[in-house]
Each structure stands twice: as C-alpha cells, then as structure tokens.
Design an enzyme around this catalytic site. Sequence first.
Site: not given
Lengths: 378, 378
Positions: A160, A229, A322, A355-356
């Site tokens: 990232s 968040r 992602d 993405h994670d």
Amino acid sequence: MTSHVTQGPEPQYDRIVSGYQTYRHASPFVCDWGGQLSEIEIAYETWGKLTPERDNAVLLLTGLSASSHAKSHPNNPQDGWWEQFIGPGLALDTDRFFVVCANLLGGCYGSTGPSSICPETGQPYGPDFPILTVRDMARAQWLLVDHLGIDCLYAAAGSSLGGMLSLQVAALAPHRVARVVSISAALRSHPQSIAMRFVQRQAVMADPDWREGRYYGESFPHTGQKVAREIGTITYRSGPEWLERFGRRRVNEGTPRLDRDFEVEAYLEHQGERFCLQYDANSYLYISKAMDLFDLLAPRPDGVEEVDAITSPALVIGVSSDLLFPVWQQRELAEHLGKRGNEVTYLEVDSPYGHDTFLIERDRIGGALQRFLADAPA
Amino acid sequence: MTSHVTQGPEPQYDRIVSGYQTYRHASPFVCDWGGQLSEIEIAYETWGKLTPERDNAVLLLTGLSASSHAKSHPNNPQDGWWEQFIGPGLALDTDRFFVVCANLLGGCYGSTGPSSICPETGQPYGPDFPILTVRDMARAQWLLVDHLGIDCLYAAAGSSLGGMLSLQVAALAPHRVARVVSISAALRSHPQSIAMRFVQRQAVMADPDWREGRYYGESFPHTGQKVAREIGTITYRSGPEWLERFGRRRVNEGTPRLDRDFEVEAYLEHQGERFCLQYDANSYLYISKAMDLFDLLAPRPDGVEEVDAITSPALVIGVSSDLLFPVWQQRELAEHLGKRGNEVTYLEVDSPYGHDTFLIERDRIGGALQRFLADAPA
C-alpha cells in the site's frame, strides 16, 4: 450522533506504540512543498541482527495506519501488524535479515507529526504542520538508514503506501537499494483513489470537533474520523469476501434501523470506532494527502520521470479484488519497470480480501516475498 | 468546515419540482415493516396520450434522487433528467406511448415523505416516518396506476433504484405488466453496496444539524449531506472516465491543501453542494435504506422467491464499469429471469461512465430500450 468532546485523557496508543527506539535528527528538515521542521524524530523497531558487513538490512515500509510495530519483541510483546510474516524462517527471515521498520514522518506513533510539539511554539503543530509528500517520508527513512550506518539496503519492501515508499526510497538512491518490493501500490494515485481519500478527509473536517485542526487538549473529531475510517475500510476490505462473510445478514431483529443494521454495517462501525482510539486525525489527513500527491511518473527537474531512476530488481504484487490500487495499476507498474530494463517479478494474487490481502495471505504474499529475497541477484 | 445553521428560507427545489399533478390516496397506507401513513400523496407527470384502450402506458421509475420531472413540458419547461430519452421518435416515444413518472414515496418532490406534514400531529414526520421498502414504493406506484384507470402497463422501466422498482412492480402484479426493463439494478443489494450507502447515511447523521432527524425549521445537515453526496458520486460516476476527464490535474496552484485541491475533488464538492439544495436529508436516509433492504430473492410467505412471480419479457442492461451494481449482478438477474422461462434480452454496455451511464449513453441504452419496446411481444 452528535459530536463528542473528549472527556478525560487523550486516546491511548500504548498497545501498539511502546518499546520503540527513536532517532533524533537535530537539523532542519525542508519539505518538498517548502515547509520546514526544525528537527525531526523517527521512531523505529528492529528484528534480527545486522551483519558485520552491514549488508543484510531490509527496510520495511508501512501503510497509512500501521506503526513500526510490525512484529512482537521483548520490549513490546503485543502482536505486530505483520506478525506472521517476520521471524525465523518466515517471509522476512530474522535468522538472515536485519529488519527495520520506522513510523512515518507525519504519523502519530512516535515519529514527528502534526500532534508533536513544535519546538518553536511549545504547542502541537496541528494544521501548521507542513504539507508532506511520500518523497519527504522516504527522505526521513534515509536519514534513519544513514543513522544506522547502513550503506546499501538488501531490500526495501512495503505494501500500500509502504509500496509507494519502497519505490520512492529506491528512486531517491538507486545504488543503495539492492531489491525493491511493491505490494498493492502504484506508480501514482489515480483520480478514483484520490476521490476515495478526499471524502474521508472531508468527513473528518466536517466534524465541528476537528476545530480546523486545533483540537489538541480541547476535543477529538471522533464522529468524523469514525465515518472516515468506515469509508476507508470499504476501500481496504470490500470484495467477494463480504458476500460470504456478511451476506445480507442483519444484527437487529424486527424493524430495520437507519443506522447500524446489517452485519457489514456493524463491522464497519467497529473498525471505525477502533481506529479513533488509535490514530490522530491530523496525521490521517496529512498522510492521506501525501498518498494523493504521489506520482512517480512526474518528471524531475532534469526531465526524467522519477520512476526511471529505479534500477533494482523488483517484485511487484497485485491483488485481483483490490478496489483502491486496482490490478491494472499493478500491471502498469510492472510493465513500466520492465521496459526500463529492470528485472521484474510480477505476481497477481486472486484473493477475495481486496486491498488488505497483504495482511492476510501469508502463504501466497509471504511466500513470493521470501523467494524473491532468496533468489534475486544483489 | 464547521456546521451550518440554515439562515433564511429552506432549500428551494422549484426548478425540478413544479408543474406536476398529485394523486391523493386518502386511505391508510400500511408499510411492509408495520408503520402506517393515514394518507399518501403521489406527485407525477405524464407525456404523450393514453389510447382509448388504455394499453400504451409506460411507467418510468426513478432512481434515488431523481424527481418525476423526467422530461420538459409546458407546465415545467426545465430539462428533465431523461430529457433526451423521452419524446417523439425517442427511446420512450411519446407519439406512441403514454409515459408516466411519479415521485417516490418517501421522497421530497411532492410525494409523501419525511418532510411532509403528518396529518395527526401537524408537524413534519421527520424520524417518525415509517421504515420504507422498495415494495412499499412499488405499491404506491400501483395506487397511482389504478387511479389513472390503467389495467395493464405496456411496460415498467427504470434504472438503478428505478430498475429495482420496475422489477418489484412486475413481481407485485405480473399479469398487469407486459414488459419489464431493468437498467443497472439488481436482484438484491449486496454487502458492498449496502456498505457504500451506510457510510453516506453515517455522514448525514454525524452532522449535529441533523438533530436526530428533527431539523425542519431549525437547521439543515448541509455539511453531512454534502459529504454523503460526495461519497455517493464516487459510487455513481467513478470509472475510466475520470482518468481522462480529471487525471491528476489540480485546481490550486502552489502548495497543496488538505481540502479541495485536485480537479476530481472540486467536481465532487460541486456535486455535493448542489445536491444539498435539491434534496431533503431524511428522504435520502429513508430511500437509501430501502435500497439496502431490497431483496427479490427473499421468499414470500408462500415460500416462493419474489422474483419468480415475474412473468413478463424482460430487458436487462448492465454497464461494465458500474461500481455500485456491478456487472456480475446484471448477469445474475438476467440468468435468474431466463431460468424461469422469461424471455430475456440482456445487454452489457462497455462504457467508461460507471453506474450513471443510463443518464449519458442515449444511443446505446436508449436504442436498446426503443428496440425492446417495439419488438417484444405483448
């Protein structure tokens, strides 16, 4: 639903920020966009041992919200954010490598950032902190590497923002980086990812408790940062996994509610709440903005695109699901480096975690990293 | 950046809501989740002429934020949201069809919604408005169709929430819908789209000026709704188009700012601002929630999945770059209808505009719609 004024102590980050070392760089640090910090501190942690030849250092670069605590150690036994990737025989093999991980300049885990006290005023920098770039952060990493007496890194690696940073670290001093690893990063931020971070910053800044950034000792923009968040978590984690994990299940029985109702909403709310207790809102704004400004295709003053300075063999890893750094950006990065003659290993991981994925897929991501570090020529 | 208390008059929606007709249904309307409205009003507009046989009516269903003003007419010459799709010789050919478009139950453009005065209390419903479902909205549409003396619709058609509604309208009374058109909709909302709407609702509800929904005459959650619409706009419009249209261009010169800085950010901010002047925040919450609750695969009390009631020939259109109703959901819908023996025409449009393609691609979307309405057997 109304704004909160923080009662009692400020959020405590103890569990993820203790046991680090600090390097104080007591000279002025001039930022890319002209701001200046009269001195900076860089908090960092290390694992494994530096060889007498000082040739086995792996610089691990973090994402936006991660601290230097990538792995537990005696001074902080709490699990780190890459606990299963670092250690004897693991992807970053501490029997072999000296792993260094530093907190980001601009962050809130011990390195100088907007919540730090400005030596000139005796007050937190707040919104007077200078606009940062990924290059500024990478230069701070180099100051630490210099301080540790390391001339050439065995590798710079990150995911990232950490992947952006590893590329930037290599672009700044190509002869000092023997291998570069970029996982779920990109050559530059594209407008959709800028948009996704913009709305997060807007959510923080919409909170009256943000107070134009001068909230220290007064309040904390808890509500706004929680929404931010929650948005961020969508960009980090949404993907096919959510269909399986949450589906359309609700947490409430009976009549639906306008607020938390579906399981996926409860999950987002939990992630948002937790983050507010762990991260400074201004750090979030500054580092998020730095990601938007990242562009390795921008020409340097000498007309050369910055990415073209990179000469190291590179491992580029992308993830099919992602949303934030989509797979077309991974291919673009790998192709661009390859066209310049770099030795490029490209891996596309088909994973449902978005993405994670780099936090989850130890075998596939960690395995590829381990092989690359073992195989790639120095 | 701080919250605003609305000074002076409430937001004016005049440009997009005038010249409509209203049907007042003076009997109680019981909602799916048990709430009750003692009466409802449905605002609607029409184009073209109903045949003496009353067999040429096309019911056009709107998305979340669109009004009944789909097309200009003498009573409101302002362009409508589907101006180029409706008219003589166009996709919805007013030489041939009688086109009806109504404002959504729960909306703020003339039909009963949270900002309407509750007859019992003399006050706006606000958060006492009952939780709505897409089925509730579809039942309100049928009340209007009954009022207009139309037994069987030539077609029910819509995009986004309007596509959900056209399917729901057909599922409620299959023998009364000769053709159904769903553009960029789905059989049900999946967790990622629920998540994306959840964070929008959270942004509205985080604004102190939302006042738990009792803001009428006091304030308007302008800041929160602006952020919400910025998020919404990402889900509606982001796609390859943004790379071309905005790229990484900035609107500011010199040092970047934490707020609006890139062109894409200025665009989002403009969309957010504009929407705040056009739409009631509580309507946004209730209709957004109804979309999350939509699930045509849920079994009815008789055990049959609701979608399986649909018997009409169907046109299903999906868009490759749609982030909110992704193309896998379009295929799922088309396949599901096809398996049940419906005559299904499926079109996948490869367009860079994302979810909102149905507002832009007149030739491809409008053309397919026109052919379907001309060809499909009654």
